[in-house]
Motif scaffolding. Structure first.
Motif, PDB file in Angstrom:
ATOM      1  N   ILE A  11       0.890  -1.228   0.036  1.00 10.85           N
ATOM      2  CA  ILE A  11       0.139   0.022   0.020  1.00 10.85           C
ATOM      3  C   ILE A  11       0.754   1.192  -0.034  1.00 10.85           C
ATOM      4  N   THR A  12       0.482   2.278  -0.799  1.00  5.25           N
ATOM      5  CA  THR A  12       1.197   3.425  -1.119  1.00  5.25           C
ATOM      6  C   THR A  12       0.295   4.721  -0.975  1.00  5.25           C
ATOM      7  N   ASN A  13       0.836   6.020  -0.648  1.00  3.68           N
ATOM      8  CA  ASN A  13       0.069   6.932  -0.497  1.00  3.68           C
ATOM      9  C   ASN A  13       0.927   8.182  -1.012  1.00  3.68           C
ATOM     10  N   TYR A  14       0.253   9.008  -1.666  1.00 11.41           N
ATOM     11  CA  TYR A  14       1.149  10.180  -2.341  1.00 11.41           C
ATOM     12  C   TYR A  14       0.388  11.527  -2.023  1.00 11.41           C
ATOM     13  N   ALA A  15       1.378  12.474  -1.887  1.00 13.36           N
ATOM     14  CA  ALA A  15       0.833  13.864  -1.904  1.00 13.36           C
ATOM     15  C   ALA A  15       0.217  14.254  -3.277  1.00 13.36           C
ATOM     16  N   ASP A  16      -0.944  15.249  -3.276  1.00 12.81           N
ATOM     17  CA  ASP A  16      -1.601  15.349  -4.668  1.00 12.81           C
ATOM     18  C   ASP A  16      -0.541  15.988  -5.710  1.00 12.81           C
ATOM     19  N   SER A  17       0.520  16.763  -4.942  1.00 10.79           N
ATOM     20  CA  SER A  17       1.576  17.437  -5.741  1.00 10.79           C
ATOM     21  C   SER A  17       2.242  16.494  -6.409  1.00 10.79           C
ATOM     22  N   VAL A  18       2.615  15.499  -6.112  1.00  8.05           N
ATOM     23  CA  VAL A  18       3.559  14.525  -6.732  1.00  8.05           C
ATOM     24  C   VAL A  18       2.775  13.193  -7.463  1.00  8.05           C
ATOM     25  N   LYS A  19       1.537  13.084  -7.357  1.00  3.68           N
ATOM     26  CA  LYS A  19       1.091  11.928  -7.870  1.00  3.68           C
ATOM     27  C   LYS A  19       1.050  11.985  -9.279  1.00  3.68           C
ATOM     28  N   GLY A  20       1.207  10.560  -9.724  1.00  5.83           N
ATOM     29  CA  GLY A  20       1.746  10.222 -11.066  1.00  5.83           C
ATOM     30  C   GLY A  20       2.992  10.467 -11.433  1.00  5.83           C
ATOM     31  N   ARG A  21       3.951  11.240 -10.626  1.00  8.72           N
ATOM     32  CA  ARG A  21       5.484  11.607 -11.080  1.00  8.72           C
ATOM     33  C   ARG A  21       6.384  10.932 -10.014  1.00  8.72           C
ATOM     34  N   PHE A  22       5.835  10.787  -8.772  1.00  6.70           N
ATOM     35  CA  PHE A  22       6.961  10.099  -7.865  1.00  6.70           C
ATOM     36  C   PHE A  22       6.366   8.677  -7.657  1.00  6.70           C
ATOM     37  N   THR A  23       7.195   7.855  -7.299  1.00  5.11           N
ATOM     38  CA  THR A  23       7.034   6.264  -6.850  1.00  5.11           C
ATOM     39  C   THR A  23       7.902   5.789  -5.727  1.00  5.11           C
ATOM     40  N   ILE A  24       7.168   5.471  -4.762  1.00  2.00           N
ATOM     41  CA  ILE A  24       7.710   5.084  -3.451  1.00  2.00           C
ATOM     42  C   ILE A  24       7.799   3.362  -3.598  1.00  2.00           C
ATOM     43  N   SER A  25       8.911   2.884  -3.106  1.00  2.00           N
ATOM     44  CA  SER A  25       9.033   1.376  -3.151  1.00  2.00           C
ATOM     45  C   SER A  25       9.894   1.237  -1.998  1.00  2.00           C
ATOM     46  N   ARG A  26      10.012  -0.311  -1.611  1.00  2.00           N
ATOM     47  CA  ARG A  26      10.795  -0.734  -0.652  1.00  2.00           C
ATOM     48  C   ARG A  26      11.561  -2.190  -1.108  1.00  2.00           C
ATOM     49  N   ASP A  27      12.395  -2.500  -0.227  1.00  2.00           N
ATOM     50  CA  ASP A  27      13.137  -3.837  -0.647  1.00  2.00           C
ATOM     51  C   ASP A  27      13.372  -4.039   0.758  1.00  2.00           C
ATOM     52  N   ASN A  28      12.483  -5.094   1.367  1.00  2.00           N
ATOM     53  CA  ASN A  28      12.669  -5.264   2.737  1.00  2.00           C
ATOM     54  C   ASN A  28      13.961  -6.279   3.035  1.00  2.00           C
ATOM     55  N   ALA A  29      14.377  -6.978   2.071  1.00  2.00           N
ATOM     56  CA  ALA A  29      15.541  -8.109   1.902  1.00  2.00           C
ATOM     57  C   ALA A  29      16.784  -7.093   2.136  1.00  2.00           C
TER      58      ALA A  29
END
Length: 124
Positions: free
Chosen positions: A57-75
């Motif tokens: 699940i991810t959440n973005y500020a309106d100012s960056v939606k469609g331009r920024f992507t958050i991801s994580r690698d838990n390993a």
């Protein structure tokens, strides 16, 4: 506790891309909700993106939606922020932050641990 170390600072032209990384050291990474928070001169801190413990699940500020992507690698105990189509108004210090709670849409003050911050400058 957890220590957070950001990397990927840079100067880019408007329309360009940049990826920020944040490595976590200490307590088990998967126990934290992670966020990227920015602060421009004269502005309040803004949570631009957040990601759940599993990464599903991810959440973005309106100012960056469609331009920024958050991801994580838990390993790898690392969280990323891919920033595309950058604008001059994206210029800020970007902080990686972690919190013990599970809710994503919270204010910056709800984050428990912070990195040192990394400067992103977008030239027009």
């Amino acid at each position: 506790q957890v220590q957070l170390v950001e990397s990927g600072r840079g100067l880019v032209q408007a329309g360009g891309s940049l990826r920020l990384s944040c490595a976590a050291f200490g307590r088990t990474f998967i126990t934290y909700t992670m966020g990227w928070i920015r602060q421009a001169p004269g502005n309040e801190r803004e949570v631009v993106a957040a990601i759940s413990r599993s990464g599903g699940i991810t959440n973005y500020a309106d100012s960056v939606k469609g331009r920024f992507t958050i991801s994580r690698d838990n390993a790898k105990s690392t969280v990323y922020l891919q920033m595309n189509s950058l604008k001059p108004e994206d210029t800020a210090v970007y902080y990686c932050a972690a919190r013990d709670g599970s809710i994503l849409n919270v204010s910056p003050r709800r984050y428990d641990y912070w990195g040192q911050g990394t400067q992103v400058t977008v030239a027009s």
